[in-house]
Write a protein that holds these residues in place. Structure first.
Motif, PDB file in Angstrom:
ATOM      1  N   LEU A   1       0.846  -1.183   0.000  1.00  0.00           N
ATOM      2  CA  LEU A   1       0.000   0.000   0.000  1.00  0.00           C
ATOM      3  C   LEU A   1       0.881   1.232   0.000  1.00  0.00           C
ATOM      4  O   LEU A   1       1.807   1.346   0.804  1.00  0.00           O
ATOM      5  CB  LEU A   1      -0.912   0.021   1.237  1.00  0.00           C
ATOM      6  CG  LEU A   1      -1.845  -1.168   1.404  1.00  0.00           C
ATOM      7  CD1 LEU A   1      -2.579  -1.080   2.727  1.00  0.00           C
ATOM      8  CD2 LEU A   1      -2.831  -1.248   0.252  1.00  0.00           C
ATOM      9  N   GLU A   2       0.575   2.162  -0.902  1.00  0.00           N
ATOM     10  CA  GLU A   2       1.352   3.390  -0.926  1.00  0.00           C
ATOM     11  C   GLU A   2       0.764   4.352   0.077  1.00  0.00           C
ATOM     12  O   GLU A   2      -0.450   4.494   0.196  1.00  0.00           O
ATOM     13  CB  GLU A   2       1.312   4.004  -2.318  1.00  0.00           C
ATOM     14  CG  GLU A   2       2.220   5.214  -2.435  1.00  0.00           C
ATOM     15  CD  GLU A   2       2.361   5.686  -3.863  1.00  0.00           C
ATOM     16  OE1 GLU A   2       2.498   6.911  -4.030  1.00  0.00           O
ATOM     17  OE2 GLU A   2       2.342   4.854  -4.778  1.00  0.00           O
ATOM     18  N   GLU A   3       1.655   4.986   0.828  1.00  0.00           N
ATOM     19  CA  GLU A   3       1.212   5.952   1.831  1.00  0.00           C
ATOM     20  C   GLU A   3       2.181   7.118   1.842  1.00  0.00           C
ATOM     21  O   GLU A   3       3.394   6.918   1.946  1.00  0.00           O
ATOM     22  CB  GLU A   3       1.175   5.298   3.212  1.00  0.00           C
ATOM     23  CG  GLU A   3       0.619   6.208   4.277  1.00  0.00           C
ATOM     24  CD  GLU A   3       0.507   5.505   5.621  1.00  0.00           C
ATOM     25  OE1 GLU A   3       1.211   5.927   6.549  1.00  0.00           O
ATOM     26  OE2 GLU A   3      -0.267   4.539   5.706  1.00  0.00           O
ATOM     27  N   LYS A   4       1.650   8.308   1.697  1.00  0.00           N
ATOM     28  CA  LYS A   4       2.463   9.532   1.718  1.00  0.00           C
ATOM     29  C   LYS A   4       3.615   9.473   0.724  1.00  0.00           C
ATOM     30  O   LYS A   4       4.754   9.808   1.044  1.00  0.00           O
ATOM     31  CB  LYS A   4       2.981   9.798   3.126  1.00  0.00           C
ATOM     32  CG  LYS A   4       1.870  10.059   4.134  1.00  0.00           C
ATOM     33  CD  LYS A   4       2.440  10.322   5.513  1.00  0.00           C
ATOM     34  CE  LYS A   4       1.286  10.484   6.500  1.00  0.00           C
ATOM     35  NZ  LYS A   4       1.725  10.625   7.865  1.00  0.00           N
ATOM     36  N   GLY A   5       3.331   8.956  -0.457  1.00  0.00           N
ATOM     37  CA  GLY A   5       4.333   8.899  -1.505  1.00  0.00           C
ATOM     38  C   GLY A   5       5.382   7.823  -1.346  1.00  0.00           C
ATOM     39  O   GLY A   5       6.368   7.795  -2.059  1.00  0.00           O
ATOM     40  N   GLY A   6       5.169   6.887  -0.435  1.00  0.00           N
ATOM     41  CA  GLY A   6       6.180   5.838  -0.231  1.00  0.00           C
ATOM     42  C   GLY A   6       5.564   4.481  -0.073  1.00  0.00           C
ATOM     43  O   GLY A   6       4.362   4.331  -0.108  1.00  0.00           O
TER      44      GLY A   6
END
Length: 122
Positions: free
Chosen positions: A117-122
């Motif tokens: 899962l991508e979160e805050k661009g990472g």
């Protein structure tokens, strides 16, 4: 429910509990007790072993010399870094996630994009 006072409870308990081994016990060495372990299974050298868990599993993997340990060979994606061992990303911290991982390995199921899962661009 029967209610009794502490002295009576202690008197009833006397002789029923486990006793600690003495220093003459064969398991006693250098001020410590060592368990006697008689496993009911064996591994052949070179056999593939998969450890699941968190830091405990990673520590077990490091001790498995002469065995094929796929999780020990895990490589991070290009450009990624890890603090500590590179395979700590494989850690599972509860029985539910461990069960999912084992079921997936046993059935060959793919979690596809659901695993990341991508979160805050990472």
């Amino acid at each position: 429910m029967e209610r009794i006072e502490v002295p009576e409870a202690m008197a009833r308990r006397k002789g029923q509990g486990k006793k600690y081994p003495s220093i003459e016990d064969e398991r006693y060495r250098d001020g410590m007790m060592f368990p006697v372990i008689e496993p009911g299974f064996t591994f052949d050298m070179g056999q593939k072993i998969f450890a699941v868990g968190s830091c405990f599993a990673r520590n077990i993997e490091r001790q498995l010399k002469g065995f094929e340990v796929p999780t020990r060979e895990f490589e991070l994606p290009e450009g990624e870094t890890a603090i500590g061992a590179r395979n700590t990303i494989l850690n599972e911290y509860n029985p539910g996630t461990m069960a999912q991982r084992i079921a997936g390995a046993a059935t060959g199921a793919s979690f596809g994009e659901k695993a990341f899962l991508e979160e805050k661009g990472g």
